[in-house]
Design an enzyme around this catalytic site. Structure first.
Site, PDB file in Angstrom:
ATOM      1  N   SER A   6       3.397  -3.696   4.440  1.00 47.91           N
ATOM      2  CA  SER A   6       3.450  -5.066   3.961  1.00 47.91           C
ATOM      3  C   SER A   6       4.831  -5.335   3.404  1.00 47.91           C
ATOM      4  O   SER A   6       5.613  -4.411   3.180  1.00 47.91           O
ATOM      5  CB  SER A   6       2.448  -5.272   2.807  1.00 47.91           C
ATOM      6  OG  SER A   6       1.127  -5.108   3.221  1.00 47.91           O
ATOM      7  N   SER A  32      -0.135  -5.802   8.046  1.00 47.31           N
ATOM      8  CA  SER A  32       0.891  -6.117   7.065  1.00 47.31           C
ATOM      9  C   SER A  32       0.482  -7.297   6.201  1.00 47.31           C
ATOM     10  O   SER A  32      -0.031  -8.285   6.682  1.00 47.31           O
ATOM     11  CB  SER A  32       2.194  -6.440   7.819  1.00 47.31           C
ATOM     12  OG  SER A  32       3.313  -6.256   7.005  1.00 47.31           O
ATOM     13  N   GLY A  33       0.704  -7.158   4.912  1.00 50.54           N
ATOM     14  CA  GLY A  33       0.480  -8.248   3.983  1.00 50.54           C
ATOM     15  C   GLY A  33       1.814  -8.851   3.605  1.00 50.54           C
ATOM     16  O   GLY A  33       2.475  -8.373   2.695  1.00 50.54           O
ATOM     17  N   ASN A  75       7.464  -2.551   2.664  1.00 47.56           N
ATOM     18  CA  ASN A  75       6.553  -1.481   3.064  1.00 47.56           C
ATOM     19  C   ASN A  75       6.053  -1.720   4.475  1.00 47.56           C
ATOM     20  O   ASN A  75       4.993  -1.254   4.845  1.00 47.56           O
ATOM     21  CB  ASN A  75       5.358  -1.446   2.091  1.00 47.56           C
ATOM     22  CG  ASN A  75       4.547  -0.174   2.206  1.00 47.56           C
ATOM     23  OD1 ASN A  75       5.089   0.912   2.298  1.00 47.56           O
ATOM     24  ND2 ASN A  75       3.223  -0.317   2.210  1.00 47.56           N
ATOM     25  N   TYR A 124       0.827  -1.210   0.000  1.00 49.67           N
ATOM     26  CA  TYR A 124       0.000   0.000   0.000  1.00 49.67           C
ATOM     27  C   TYR A 124       0.860   1.259   0.000  1.00 49.67           C
ATOM     28  O   TYR A 124       1.623   1.482   0.950  1.00 49.67           O
ATOM     29  CB  TYR A 124      -0.896  -0.025   1.238  1.00 49.67           C
ATOM     30  CG  TYR A 124      -1.824   1.145   1.372  1.00 49.67           C
ATOM     31  CD1 TYR A 124      -3.049   1.154   0.720  1.00 49.67           C
ATOM     32  CD2 TYR A 124      -1.473   2.254   2.143  1.00 49.67           C
ATOM     33  CE1 TYR A 124      -3.909   2.232   0.849  1.00 49.67           C
ATOM     34  CE2 TYR A 124      -2.326   3.338   2.275  1.00 49.67           C
ATOM     35  CZ  TYR A 124      -3.541   3.321   1.623  1.00 49.67           C
ATOM     36  OH  TYR A 124      -4.389   4.392   1.744  1.00 49.67           O
TER      37      TYR A 124
END
Lengths: 381, 381, 381, 381
Positions: free
Chosen positions: D259, D297-298, D215, D143
């Site tokens: 992420s 977080s991904g 990220n 993101y």
């Protein structure tokens, strides 16, 4: 074959099913669930990529209508030759936080982003907020490239919005509609189908509603009420594909290049790990109709519960209700039964369709089904 | 090396750790959790299968004491070269319904059945009931065959009962005790360790307690407070194995034939899918100490929550509390920190041990650790 | 009801099944696979814990006979109310490295350790080696406590050894034998069943063999060849349980407190991730017989491939054959068909049994099955 | 802070890392792997949705260049607050059959469909074929809405094509490029980073290459070479967000709303289940830098192997090489080391960026990092 009435349903033909249905015998029997379809049928004749013919669409399922309604959810798959976006966050968080969209394989991306844009412009999260921090819209697909100019990418973001905006509760719309428009199932025209079950008051009188987009299976495996209907119809009503007349999309067992997406909704207060158990029972319903989860099939199932509407909170502990595991058998049975009936409803509602290159897929003939079920003593003379 | 005090803990040596501990800095800081150990140390000299020497034991963790206390639970693994019975029903039901036992690889079976018998004879489910309908006791293991006559099957059902019966709350017992008696970790004597963290009041002031049975890792990877302690100690304090003097159990990277079992307990009201998230953070704590989840390692982690004591009911809906996902980061951090400290506590508490065939594994020398941490400015002079 | 011949099989009664069977219509049609049973039937009358009556046993399946034969394997579950030890290492490594044992719920531990001891004393890994470094024997179970003194722990390690030592290839032994001795299925006496399919030469002429230990299901769901046999027999042949005469073990949908363990073997060269796909198709076969994966059921399935006998090596790269995914549909169909037939074989072979407290479970009556299948035109008059 | 040289890498600053790198210390050290970036930086000042400022892009990774090169693959996640399309078919089939794209959260859909269109128009599957039967392009995201007009949907299909078309082997391009353009990591400017390891000849001299889009993380957790760099820099170099000056994106532990996507490539002949083991080791590398897999977080990781180029065949059995499990520890260590270094490379390469609403994220200051590592004796004076 004359045109059959697409509003006739399996049950009204006399096909026997176990269990008690809800009012609409549809996923919309689960209070709050809305369904919308955008059907795109344009052109005929030879395929010209980007021009048509077009036989496709988008189906939208909104667990709680058009405002942010996070619900407990989970998912599983029988065979993963397909895609459903947004599943990773469902696994992790236990929540479904977006609408569910179903379309064709080539349009997953545009429909997914269009859902995001729709959420943003409709202030989905709040009337005041101007921003969607993150969201992973659930978008699933099955492949309609036998009837549709799939690589022409005909689904537009406005089509997604139309499906979302038109979503409503109420009676089932089935067959050649929405994402199911160009689909094929067990060698007959498939599409959208739905059904529901209401469990006994003793177990909470909850509803399980199922919606399927059916595009899987070969004809010889089609089983209705335990009766080998597919085998009995093996030599009739061929598919016409690229000028070749055949009883299956391709030939033999490898023909299973389709898929089935199944969405199960319930108002029983199930936690995320319990909803996975519901999703895992969907396979048993498909198996009863003859599905094997073929290698070419994307059989992905999502289950959600509309109970516990206040479970989601970003910063505060919440209180949720939990259904006892020991009683889940009734919900499993309801899920299996509703899945089976939803698939057959899709087959009964879908009408014969001619698409690209005059490829033609016949409807399942109602009269033949009745005749065969009588032969096996499953419908009384 | 002189005998070190096995009651000294990593933190009291001055090793720096982040976070706030509970009263005992142990899994027993989670109210209701009881731990018991049965340590079996017998004989010395040459291995005679079935006779000894014996260096093994059983550790019991009871989430809610000695009566039936089903708790929400979940599990995961970093590397599956090991066994933990009873996980299938935890996955399915979301509940841990039995005590947790940890022992050596060859004794999983007898300990598992002994737990079942203990539950039956103690009327675990109810004072009145005479029958255990079903139960799948959780029994995990790591391999102590370098110091113990593992194929001599020395753990008896009475040893399991002793571990269970002696379980209690209170201060940590660490090092060469219980299931950890004969274990090796990062080329030094390992065993049982424990630690806890209490999160900020703003997030609920909950406790996360961790207990580890450490038997994994090679020496060169040992990292304490970010400092490469293992490399600094590469040329000292060898293991003696079958008369061969070496700094690792075997040699090189393949030496990692051990395992680590980690049990994380919390009183935060986490649902089963949230407890899986806790279990998945354990790996990060192991990684900080230098673990890689080696091929020969059985790294299996279980997390449970003592909140929601009334969640379990066979026939009636229950009400449970749910912690908000958005706040789980503090619990993740607590889990990682407590896992790291528990491993180092095991290493600090364990004393040099000589077992079968005079195989000898040295304790991690406290003075050297302090000297090295000073060298890297992690302990002030 | 007179005693039925337990060597009669479903197919010979005229029950219709799809597909081509192997020579024995058994898991032993997969070359190299050996099966052994130890059946323990002792005493009668009132239950005295630890004394009897005993109605239990052990079934052993050896993928490649009595010496170390690691095979690619994988597993899955439909419902996890059960246990199968050793699955974690299968998931991680892709290999099954031990025999498979099936017994009752309370004997998982002793059978598991006994398998380890049997491997050790038989120099399973090598003629020279004196040591089993690690091993996680696969031991599964279903619950026979309705007919058997299950908490009396009557299975001894010698029983496990007897099952292992007696394992051989050849014709099926079914019904009240081995681990299946005291089991109940769909309200009738269940037990061990087996079946096989050979796929078309065009796809490799491979065999899929299935062995089941059936203890699941309620009577009203029993479906044979698509026909609702269970409903037709609802009012006859009750179970007698604690003096209460009933058509199901307990009552209603919650009665499904049993389980089904399914082992699928094949000589098709499937990699571990492809074997998971085979295991996942087992559910569809169970579903066709009427199973729902009820909450009380431990439905755990393991699939292995005897191809690629040289795949396993500790230190050297190996070369393995891989079956094309696109052809796997034929193996899926074979698995589903063999599972369905194996379950029905178990029901047909099992004879009426009286166990603890004179609890009595009737055999499925052959004549009634034939009569009902004729009624639904699935067997010709 | 003066502008730092974005071609300087962590290792050349003197930051200590274990292990031997490949030629480029990049994922492109794995022969055949190509990487392309399309970076979109336009406008400045106040956010006007749909206009800008734009700080985003697309990164493409092609396992075997621009023609159909199916490779064995698998994936896992540490925390699923993110999306990666196409994973279901990888799980099921064991193959990655498309390029991998990484972009921002709002552009997953358009990039996914654009990849499909690119495959179609480039006759990706064959020079002759005019049709993509099915394909589920892998598209992942993090993101960038703090610096980028993410809901303006600025990534177009032509941007995806540019990333794909420009992919090549060779030296690393890192920092504010491609999908990583607008990313933030541990409170400093993040982005794309890469690194590689070559394992010892004794274990096959294979390469593991890793590419990360970072990220994630909060500043106080940032750890470099075991040294708490983030804590040391807590009071300097704030982020400016909506005019608020802070050391983290938001505040406290909940700040972790980013992420990390990690792609690991190797030429070691790993089967799909072995590649899952590689993917699962990525977490340990992230943990060493201070990541916790925060709720926001991904963290999704994909691993593929370029060995076994002939493994994929639709209708014929193939022969594949398999790496021995017992040697996988060296590959695990390589993966952990390369992940750690790739993240720090991203931080070292990324330059200070000002985006929407003049939000500003500072680069990690090289001189300060060196100073702090010297303080902790990890870089010699």
């Amino acid at each position: 074959m004359s045109a059959q009435d697409s509003t006739i349903r399996a049950r009204s033909l006399g096909i026997p099913f176990d269990g008690i249905t809800g009012k609409f015998n549809a996923i919309t029997d689960v209070a709050g669930v809305e369904v919308g379809h955008r059907t795109i049928i344009e052109g005929s004749g030879k395929l010209i990529k980007g021009v048509g013919p077009v036989r496709t669409g988008v189906t939208a399922i909104l667990p709680g209508g058009k405002k942010f309604t996070p619900v407990f959810a989970n998912w599983c798959m029988l065979n993963g030759n397909g895609d459903m976006t947004g599943t990773h966050w469902i696994t992790e968080s236990g929540f479904l936080e977006t609408p569910i969209l179903i379309t064709n394989t080539g349009s997953v991306g545009i429909v997914r982003d269009a859902a995001l844009e729709w959420m943003d412009k409709n202030h989905y999260y709040s009337a005041d907020e101007d921003n969607v921090w993150y969201a992973y819209p659930v978008t699933a697909e099955t492949y309609d490239g036998i009837l549709n100019d799939i690589n022409g990418f005909h689904v537009k973001k406005e089509d997604t919005w139309a499906a979302l905006d038109s979503a409503k509760s109420g009676p089932a719309v089935e067959g050649n509609v929405g994402g199911g428009t160009g689909m094929i199932c067990h060698g007959f025209k498939g599409g959208i189908g739905t059904a529901s079950r209401v469990i006994d008051k003793k177990y909470g009188a909850y509803t399980v509603g199922v919606l399927v987009q059916t595009n899987y299976g070969i004809r010889e495996q089609l089983t209705i009420a335990g009766v080998p209907v597919g085998k009995e119809l093996a030599d009739t009503l061929p598919i016409i594909f690229n000028g070749i007349v055949s009883n299956d999309k391709l030939d033999g067992v490898n023909a299973e290049t389709g898929s089935i997406i199944v969405i199960a909704a319930t108002d029983a207060p199930l936690l995320p790990h319990q909803l996975k158990r519901i999703a895992q029972r969907v396979s048993l319903g498909i198996g009863k109709v003859g599905g094997i989860g073929g290698n070419g099939s994307g059989d992905i199932f999502l289950a959600f519960s509309t109970a516990n509407k206040d479970a989601f909170n970003r910063n505060t502990e919440t209180t949720v209700k939990m259904y006892p595991n020991d009683n889940m058998g009734v919900l499993f049975t309801a899920t299996i039964q509703a899945t089976e009936e939803a698939i057959i409803n899709a087959l009964i509602a879908a009408k014969t369709m001619t698409g690209i290159n005059d490829n033609t897929v016949p409807a399942l003939p109602h009269d033949a089904v009745i005749r065969i079920l009588k032969k096996y003593n499953r419908i009384k003379e």
